[in-house]
Design a protein around this motif. Structure first.
Motif, short mmCIF file in Angstrom:
data_model
loop_
_atom_site.label_atom_id
_atom_site.label_comp_id
_atom_site.label_asym_id
_atom_site.label_seq_id
_atom_site.Cartn_x
_atom_site.Cartn_y
_atom_site.Cartn_z
N ARG A 252 111.37 54.37 93.14
CA ARG A 252 110.51 55.11 92.21
C ARG A 252 110.14 56.47 92.79
NH1 ARG A 252 108.12 49.90 91.36
NH2 ARG A 252 106.49 50.38 92.88
N TYR A 253 109.75 56.51 94.06
CA TYR A 253 109.36 57.78 94.68
C TYR A 253 110.55 58.74 94.75
CZ TYR A 253 104.95 55.66 96.14
OH TYR A 253 103.72 55.06 96.16
N GLN A 254 111.74 58.21 94.92
CA GLN A 254 112.92 59.06 94.96
C GLN A 254 113.12 59.75 93.61
OE1 GLN A 254 115.24 59.49 97.77
NE2 GLN A 254 115.55 61.26 96.44
N ASN A 255 112.95 59.00 92.50
CA ASN A 255 113.09 59.61 91.16
C ASN A 255 112.02 60.67 90.92
OD1 ASN A 255 115.28 57.97 90.57
ND2 ASN A 255 113.99 56.35 89.69
N LEU A 256 110.79 60.38 91.33
CA LEU A 256 109.70 61.35 91.14
C LEU A 256 109.94 62.59 92.00
CD1 LEU A 256 106.62 58.95 91.05
CD2 LEU A 256 107.59 60.26 89.13
N ALA A 257 110.39 62.38 93.21
CA ALA A 257 110.63 63.53 94.09
C ALA A 257 111.74 64.41 93.54
CB ALA A 257 110.98 63.04 95.50
N ASP A 258 112.76 63.79 92.96
CA ASP A 258 113.86 64.57 92.38
C ASP A 258 113.35 65.46 91.23
OD1 ASP A 258 115.58 63.42 94.16
OD2 ASP A 258 116.35 61.91 92.77
N ILE B 5 106.23 64.37 93.06
CA ILE B 5 105.46 64.01 94.27
C ILE B 5 105.96 64.84 95.43
CG2 ILE B 5 104.99 61.63 93.54
CD1 ILE B 5 107.26 60.77 95.43
N ALA B 6 105.16 64.89 96.43
CA ALA B 6 105.55 65.63 97.63
C ALA B 6 106.64 64.86 98.38
CB ALA B 6 104.34 65.84 98.53
N VAL B 7 107.49 65.60 99.06
CA VAL B 7 108.56 64.99 99.85
C VAL B 7 107.98 64.11 100.96
CG1 VAL B 7 110.52 65.47 101.36
CG2 VAL B 7 110.12 66.89 99.34
N GLN B 8 106.82 64.50 101.47
CA GLN B 8 106.19 63.73 102.55
C GLN B 8 105.88 62.31 102.09
OE1 GLN B 8 102.65 65.51 104.10
NE2 GLN B 8 102.38 63.95 105.71
N THR B 9 105.47 62.16 100.83
CA THR B 9 105.16 60.83 100.30
C THR B 9 106.41 59.97 100.25
OG1 THR B 9 103.39 61.78 98.92
CG2 THR B 9 104.22 59.59 98.32
N LEU B 10 107.54 60.58 99.86
CA LEU B 10 108.81 59.84 99.84
C LEU B 10 109.21 59.42 101.25
CD1 LEU B 10 111.37 58.80 98.44
CD2 LEU B 10 112.33 61.12 98.66
N ASP B 11 109.05 60.34 102.21
CA ASP B 11 109.42 60.01 103.59
C ASP B 11 108.57 58.87 104.13
OD1 ASP B 11 111.31 61.98 103.50
OD2 ASP B 11 110.09 63.49 104.53
N THR B 12 107.28 58.89 103.80
CA THR B 12 106.40 57.80 104.27
C THR B 12 106.84 56.47 103.70
OG1 THR B 12 104.52 59.34 104.44
CG2 THR B 12 104.03 56.98 104.30
N SER B 13 107.22 56.45 102.43
CA SER B 13 107.67 55.21 101.80
C SER B 13 108.95 54.69 102.45
CB SER B 13 107.89 55.44 100.30
OG SER B 13 108.30 54.24 99.68
#
Length: 378
Positions: free
Chosen positions: A123-129, A133-141
């Protein structure tokens, strides 16, 4: 007129002198001693060498407990022949079953957590694309997913260990062989890694451990006989004098002489299909050596020893006893090779020499090789 008393004294003196002369004449002619004798034999003779050895198992395995607990079942009798993989003991498995169940639950919980985090990553990957959301949030996940995956691996390793421990509650034989007696009984407590539960020895083939002196080793080496040559077709003579029906071969030679004994340790292998040979028995290894051309042979029973010297009694030219010192070589069955001191013309006393001394007249009965009967020899 001659005095009667003087005549009587002269008569007594005559009898004494006559008796003394008769005794001297009798002692001057020693009585013949009956002996049995044999002509020294001369023939080309294959020489064998003997070494005292001890029968040992080729593999002797101590079976130690891999888990701690009380023995719940014993599945063999001491002295049984067992097969590789055959169960021998069962250790109380209840706590190990519980440990497996607990580890399975931990793995399931970790896998569920990992699956939830992996869905969040998607989900975070789709939002980041989409820039939501911030890229940092995706990296944390993603980091959380990696940690969860590592946790699953850790719990899986614990589960594998628990399952191994549960499997180890059944103690099996690692090899085919015979198991020892006097081992542990049901109810006994065993400690993982330290308690020896049983010992299994392989029975076919077995090995005979023996040693060769430095001089013996040099003799073989200088004759050009390598272990590959003389170490084949070895014979084995058991403690009762019987010859084992299966020949063996040299299998192991130590790297060097032992410092304390000055001997070279070796092991020979012998088939044991009837399980006649048992570890701890003593036997003699017989190895073929060189062939002595024209060797002189006499019966071993004719040899006398005194103060470290060897000698024999032979019949002299007038059938009187003559003592000759001899230098002996190897034994050949119930015969002995003579290296020095005799010739092929000599007649050696085999029986009765204990009643003779040098110069004693002999009443000789000649015997042959077939007349030699020594218990335990061929």
């Amino acid at each position: 007129m001659v005095n009667k008393k003087s005549i009587l004294c002269l008569a007594v003196l005559f009898l004494i002198v006559t008796a003394g002369c008769s005794k001297q004449q009798a002692t001057g002619q020693p009585k013949e001693v009956a002996v049995k004798a044999m002509q020294v034999m001369q023939q080309d003779t294959p020489v064998t060498y003997e070494f005292v050895g001890e029968i040992v198992a080729k593999d002797e395995v101590q079976i130690k407990a891999q888990v701690t607990g009380n023995i719940s079942r014993k599945l063999f009798n001491g002295g049984d022949t067992v097969q590789a993989g055959q169960p021998l003991y069962e250790i109380d498995r209840r706590k190990y079953v519980a440990t497996v169940a607990d580890s399975q639950a931990q793995v399931a919980q970790a896998q569920a957590s990992l699956s939830n985090i992996q869905r969040d990553v998607v989900r975070y990957q789709n939002l980041a694309d989409q820039g939501g959301i911030a890229v940092q949030t995706l990296d944390t996940s993603k980091s959380q997913a990696e940690q969860a995956a590592a946790q699953v691996s850790a719990y899986q390793a614990k589960l594998d260990q628990a399952q191994n421990d549960l499997s180890d509650t059944v103690v099996v034989s690692p090899v085919n062989g015979r198991i020892g007696v006097g081992e542990l009984s049901v109810g006994g407590y065993v400690q993982a890694g330290s308690t020896v539960m049983a010992t299994v020895s392989t029975v076919d083939p077995v090995q005979v451990r023996f040693s060769m002196s430095e001089n013996e080793y040099l003799k073989f080496a200088q004759m050009g006989n390598s272990p590959d040559a003389w170490g084949q077709n070895l014979k084995l003579v058991l403690s009762n004098g019987s010859e084992y029906p299966i020949t063996g071969r040299l299998e192991q030679v130590d790297r060097g002489m032992a410092n304390q004994t000055g001997t070279l340790a070796m092991k020979a292998s012998f088939g044991n299909p009837q399980q006649l040979l048992v570890p701890g028995m003593f036997a003699r290894i017989v190895a073929n050596g060189e062939t002595r051309q024209g060797a002189l042979l006499i019966p071993q029973r004719a040899v006398q020893e005194l103060l470290g010297k060897t000698f024999v009694t032979v019949a002299g030219a007038n059938s009187e006893a003559v003592t000759k010192p001899v230098k002996l070589g190897p034994k050949i069955g119930n015969l002995q090779i003579v290296e020095e001191g005799l010739t092929v013309e000599d007649v050696v006393v085999v029986e009765g020499f204990a009643k003779t001394q040098p110069g004693t007249p002999l009443k000789i009965t000649m015997i042959g090789l077939n007349d030699l009967t020594i218990p335990g020899t061929k």
